[in-house]
Design a protein around this motif. Structure first.
Motif, PDB file in Angstrom:
ATOM      1  N   CYS A 174     -20.911  11.711  52.364  1.00 14.40           N
ATOM      2  CA  CYS A 174     -20.079  10.809  53.176  1.00 14.40           C
ATOM      3  C   CYS A 174     -19.376   9.787  52.278  1.00 14.40           C
ATOM      4  O   CYS A 174     -18.185   9.517  52.473  1.00 14.40           O
ATOM      5  N   HIS A 175     -20.075   9.252  51.299  1.00 13.55           N
ATOM      6  CA  HIS A 175     -19.455   8.284  50.379  1.00 13.55           C
ATOM      7  C   HIS A 175     -18.298   8.921  49.612  1.00 13.55           C
ATOM      8  O   HIS A 175     -17.270   8.276  49.397  1.00 13.55           O
ATOM      9  N   LYS A 176     -18.439  10.191  49.214  1.00  4.73           N
ATOM     10  CA  LYS A 176     -17.347  10.897  48.527  1.00  4.73           C
ATOM     11  C   LYS A 176     -16.116  11.017  49.422  1.00  4.73           C
ATOM     12  O   LYS A 176     -14.999  11.067  48.943  1.00  4.73           O
ATOM     13  N   LYS A 177     -16.347  11.071  50.721  1.00 10.09           N
ATOM     14  CA  LYS A 177     -15.243  11.160  51.689  1.00 10.09           C
ATOM     15  C   LYS A 177     -14.686   9.781  52.031  1.00 10.09           C
ATOM     16  O   LYS A 177     -13.805   9.652  52.861  1.00 10.09           O
ATOM     17  N   GLY A 178     -15.241   8.730  51.418  1.00  4.72           N
ATOM     18  CA  GLY A 178     -14.814   7.365  51.724  1.00  4.72           C
ATOM     19  C   GLY A 178     -15.423   6.853  53.015  1.00  4.72           C
ATOM     20  O   GLY A 178     -14.870   5.972  53.667  1.00  4.72           O
ATOM     21  N   ALA A 179     -16.574   7.401  53.395  1.00  2.00           N
ATOM     22  CA  ALA A 179     -17.196   7.095  54.686  1.00  2.00           C
ATOM     23  C   ALA A 179     -18.662   6.722  54.497  1.00  2.00           C
ATOM     24  O   ALA A 179     -19.178   6.703  53.383  1.00  2.00           O
ATOM     25  N   GLN A 180     -19.311   6.443  55.614  1.00  5.17           N
ATOM     26  CA  GLN A 180     -20.747   6.164  55.670  1.00  5.17           C
ATOM     27  C   GLN A 180     -21.395   7.217  56.557  1.00  5.17           C
ATOM     28  O   GLN A 180     -20.730   7.821  57.402  1.00  5.17           O
ATOM     29  N   LEU A 181     -22.688   7.414  56.382  1.00  6.47           N
ATOM     30  CA  LEU A 181     -23.415   8.252  57.322  1.00  6.47           C
ATOM     31  C   LEU A 181     -23.366   7.539  58.668  1.00  6.47           C
ATOM     32  O   LEU A 181     -23.572   6.331  58.746  1.00  6.47           O
ATOM     33  N   ALA A 182     -23.064   8.265  59.722  1.00  4.61           N
ATOM     34  CA  ALA A 182     -22.728   7.658  61.020  1.00  4.61           C
ATOM     35  C   ALA A 182     -23.890   6.939  61.700  1.00  4.61           C
ATOM     36  O   ALA A 182     -25.025   7.384  61.664  1.00  4.61           O
ATOM     37  N   GLU A 183     -23.529   5.833  62.291  1.00  5.80           N
ATOM     38  CA  GLU A 183     -24.385   5.109  63.226  1.00  5.80           C
ATOM     39  C   GLU A 183     -23.479   4.838  64.427  1.00  5.80           C
ATOM     40  O   GLU A 183     -22.272   4.661  64.270  1.00  5.80           O
ATOM     41  N   PHE A 184     -24.044   4.785  65.624  1.00  4.71           N
ATOM     42  CA  PHE A 184     -23.232   4.676  66.829  1.00  4.71           C
ATOM     43  C   PHE A 184     -23.408   3.317  67.487  1.00  4.71           C
ATOM     44  O   PHE A 184     -24.458   2.698  67.394  1.00  4.71           O
ATOM     45  N   GLU A 185     -22.347   2.876  68.172  1.00  5.75           N
ATOM     46  CA  GLU A 185     -22.376   1.580  68.849  1.00  5.75           C
ATOM     47  C   GLU A 185     -23.053   1.643  70.209  1.00  5.75           C
ATOM     48  O   GLU A 185     -23.698   0.704  70.636  1.00  5.75           O
ATOM     49  N   ASP A 186     -22.839   2.761  70.909  1.00  2.86           N
ATOM     50  CA  ASP A 186     -23.382   2.880  72.268  1.00  2.86           C
ATOM     51  C   ASP A 186     -23.446   4.348  72.667  1.00  2.86           C
ATOM     52  O   ASP A 186     -23.012   5.225  71.911  1.00  2.86           O
ATOM     53  N   ASP A 187     -23.992   4.608  73.854  1.00  2.69           N
ATOM     54  CA  ASP A 187     -24.163   5.986  74.298  1.00  2.69           C
ATOM     55  C   ASP A 187     -22.831   6.679  74.542  1.00  2.69           C
ATOM     56  O   ASP A 187     -22.708   7.882  74.305  1.00  2.69           O
ATOM     57  N   GLU A 188     -21.831   5.953  74.992  1.00  5.65           N
ATOM     58  CA  GLU A 188     -20.513   6.555  75.228  1.00  5.65           C
ATOM     59  C   GLU A 188     -19.939   7.122  73.927  1.00  5.65           C
ATOM     60  O   GLU A 188     -19.461   8.254  73.887  1.00  5.65           O
ATOM     61  N   GLU A 189     -19.988   6.328  72.865  1.00 11.41           N
ATOM     62  CA  GLU A 189     -19.500   6.783  71.569  1.00 11.41           C
ATOM     63  C   GLU A 189     -20.346   7.952  71.057  1.00 11.41           C
ATOM     64  O   GLU A 189     -19.817   8.955  70.580  1.00 11.41           O
ATOM     65  N   PHE A 190     -21.664   7.824  71.185  1.00 11.12           N
ATOM     66  CA  PHE A 190     -22.593   8.870  70.747  1.00 11.12           C
ATOM     67  C   PHE A 190     -22.264  10.205  71.417  1.00 11.12           C
ATOM     68  O   PHE A 190     -22.122  11.235  70.760  1.00 11.12           O
ATOM     69  N   GLN A 191     -22.122  10.181  72.733  1.00 11.24           N
ATOM     70  CA  GLN A 191     -21.844  11.413  73.487  1.00 11.24           C
ATOM     71  C   GLN A 191     -20.471  11.998  73.131  1.00 11.24           C
ATOM     72  O   GLN A 191     -20.331  13.216  73.011  1.00 11.24           O
ATOM     73  N   ALA A 192     -19.479  11.136  72.970  1.00 10.57           N
ATOM     74  CA  ALA A 192     -18.124  11.609  72.640  1.00 10.57           C
ATOM     75  C   ALA A 192     -18.101  12.313  71.288  1.00 10.57           C
ATOM     76  O   ALA A 192     -17.504  13.380  71.143  1.00 10.57           O
ATOM     77  N   VAL A 193     -18.752  11.733  70.305  1.00  7.84           N
ATOM     78  CA  VAL A 193     -18.761  12.326  68.961  1.00  7.84           C
ATOM     79  C   VAL A 193     -19.585  13.613  68.940  1.00  7.84           C
ATOM     80  O   VAL A 193     -19.176  14.614  68.349  1.00  7.84           O
ATOM     81  N   LEU A 194     -20.720  13.609  69.617  1.00 10.17           N
ATOM     82  CA  LEU A 194     -21.602  14.785  69.591  1.00 10.17           C
ATOM     83  C   LEU A 194     -21.054  15.969  70.386  1.00 10.17           C
ATOM     84  O   LEU A 194     -21.583  17.071  70.295  1.00 10.17           O
ATOM     85  N   LYS A 195     -19.958  15.770  71.124  1.00  9.43           N
ATOM     86  CA  LYS A 195     -19.298  16.910  71.779  1.00  9.43           C
ATOM     87  C   LYS A 195     -18.779  17.886  70.726  1.00  9.43           C
ATOM     88  O   LYS A 195     -18.575  19.057  71.016  1.00  9.43           O
ATOM     89  N   LYS A 196     -18.577  17.399  69.511  1.00  7.08           N
ATOM     90  CA  LYS A 196     -18.084  18.239  68.414  1.00  7.08           C
ATOM     91  C   LYS A 196     -19.221  19.008  67.733  1.00  7.08           C
ATOM     92  O   LYS A 196     -18.978  19.816  66.859  1.00  7.08           O
ATOM     93  N   SER A 197     -20.462  18.738  68.115  1.00  8.53           N
ATOM     94  CA  SER A 197     -21.604  19.388  67.468  1.00  8.53           C
ATOM     95  C   SER A 197     -21.869  20.754  68.088  1.00  8.53           C
ATOM     96  O   SER A 197     -21.399  21.062  69.178  1.00  8.53           O
ATOM     97  N   THR A 198     -22.644  21.553  67.368  1.00  2.07           N
ATOM     98  CA  THR A 198     -23.035  22.858  67.884  1.00  2.07           C
ATOM     99  C   THR A 198     -24.406  22.725  68.560  1.00  2.07           C
ATOM    100  O   THR A 198     -25.211  21.885  68.155  1.00  2.07           O
ATOM    101  N   PRO A 199     -24.694  23.532  69.570  1.00  4.71           N
ATOM    102  CA  PRO A 199     -25.957  23.401  70.302  1.00  4.71           C
ATOM    103  C   PRO A 199     -27.208  23.536  69.424  1.00  4.71           C
ATOM    104  O   PRO A 199     -28.210  22.916  69.685  1.00  4.71           O
ATOM    105  N   ARG A 200     -27.141  24.332  68.380  1.00  6.48           N
ATOM    106  CA  ARG A 200     -28.322  24.552  67.540  1.00  6.48           C
ATOM    107  C   ARG A 200     -28.339  23.671  66.300  1.00  6.48           C
ATOM    108  O   ARG A 200     -29.290  23.693  65.541  1.00  6.48           O
ATOM    109  N   GLY A 201     -27.290  22.908  66.074  1.00  2.00           N
ATOM    110  CA  GLY A 201     -27.209  22.090  64.868  1.00  2.00           C
ATOM    111  C   GLY A 201     -28.059  20.830  64.956  1.00  2.00           C
ATOM    112  O   GLY A 201     -28.209  20.235  66.013  1.00  2.00           O
ATOM    113  N   THR A 202     -28.606  20.443  63.815  1.00  2.00           N
ATOM    114  CA  THR A 202     -29.300  19.167  63.681  1.00  2.00           C
ATOM    115  C   THR A 202     -28.486  18.347  62.700  1.00  2.00           C
ATOM    116  O   THR A 202     -28.094  18.856  61.650  1.00  2.00           O
ATOM    117  N   TYR A 203     -28.224  17.094  63.030  1.00  2.00           N
ATOM    118  CA  TYR A 203     -27.290  16.266  62.265  1.00  2.00           C
ATOM    119  C   TYR A 203     -27.958  14.967  61.815  1.00  2.00           C
ATOM    120  O   TYR A 203     -28.531  14.243  62.634  1.00  2.00           O
TER     121      TYR A 203
END
Length: 196
Positions: free
Chosen positions: A97-126
């Motif tokens: 993540c640092h190489k990408k100019g980013a941080q490992l994600a932390e979420f502000e609230d459940d709305e943000e958490f759910q919106a971002v995790l819509k991009k995840s795969t059902p079997r993936g662990t992140y």
């Protein structure tokens, strides 16, 4: 669609600042068309074009962030990258993540958490940017402060032998996980201008 048409109109009108001789053959210098447009058009056109300025600025900002952070998606005032293929340990996820100019994600609230995790795969662990501190509390990898949003799945957090890292699966909540295991990860970038 209407916004796109308006933005396209504005781009054509203001083409000269970007090197296009869109309206006038006299438009050979960047910035010249804007002045020429004001002289030629005066008040009626300016009343039409002025409201378009925020949309054009928004489009320019969007293009800037997409160029700087390819693969990231915008949610509110943050950009997120959900890695689907690469499997890494928690420490490696921080480095990637640092190489990408980013941080490992932390979420502000459940709305943000759910919106971002819509991009995840059902079997993936992140991996997410939360880890267990020496005092047993859970802290943000980015700020080293107590984590802002902890939406534990039922029965969590479980105390592990070694300090735990935190992961999520399919947006169902977060859970403790041994840091040396390999998983996908989610990166986050905080945009400089919050539009809240």
């Amino acid at each position: 669609m209407q916004k796109l048409a308006v933005v396209l109109f504005y781009v054509i009108i203001t083409g000269c600042p970007h090197g296009f001789e869109a309206i006038s053959p006299n438009c050979t210098t960047p910035g010249r068309l804007h002045k020429e447009f004001e002289e030629m058009c005066q008040r009626p056109c300016l009343r039409i074009a002025a409201p378009l300025t925020p949309y054009v600025q928004q489009l320019q900002d969007e293009l800037k962030w997409r160029k700087m952070y390819p693969g990231f998606e915008k949610y509110e005032h943050r950009l997120f990258y959900v890695e689907q293929a690469e499997l890494v340990s928690w420490a490696e996820a921080i480095a990637v993540c640092h190489k990408k100019g980013a941080q490992l994600a932390e979420f502000e609230d459940d709305e943000e958490f759910q919106a971002v995790l819509k991009k995840s795969t059902p079997r993936g662990t992140y991996w997410v940017g939360i880890t267990e501190g020496k005092d047993g509390g859970f802290t943000s990898e980015d700020t080293k402060q107590p984590a802002r949003f902890l939406n534990w799945v039922y029965g969590q957090p479980i105390k592990l032998k070694d300090p735990a890292c935190v992961a999520t699966r399919s947006g169902k909540g977060i859970f403790t996980h041994p840091c040396q295991l390999i998983n996908n990860y989610i990166c986050r970038v905080e945009l400089p201008l919050k539009n809240k």
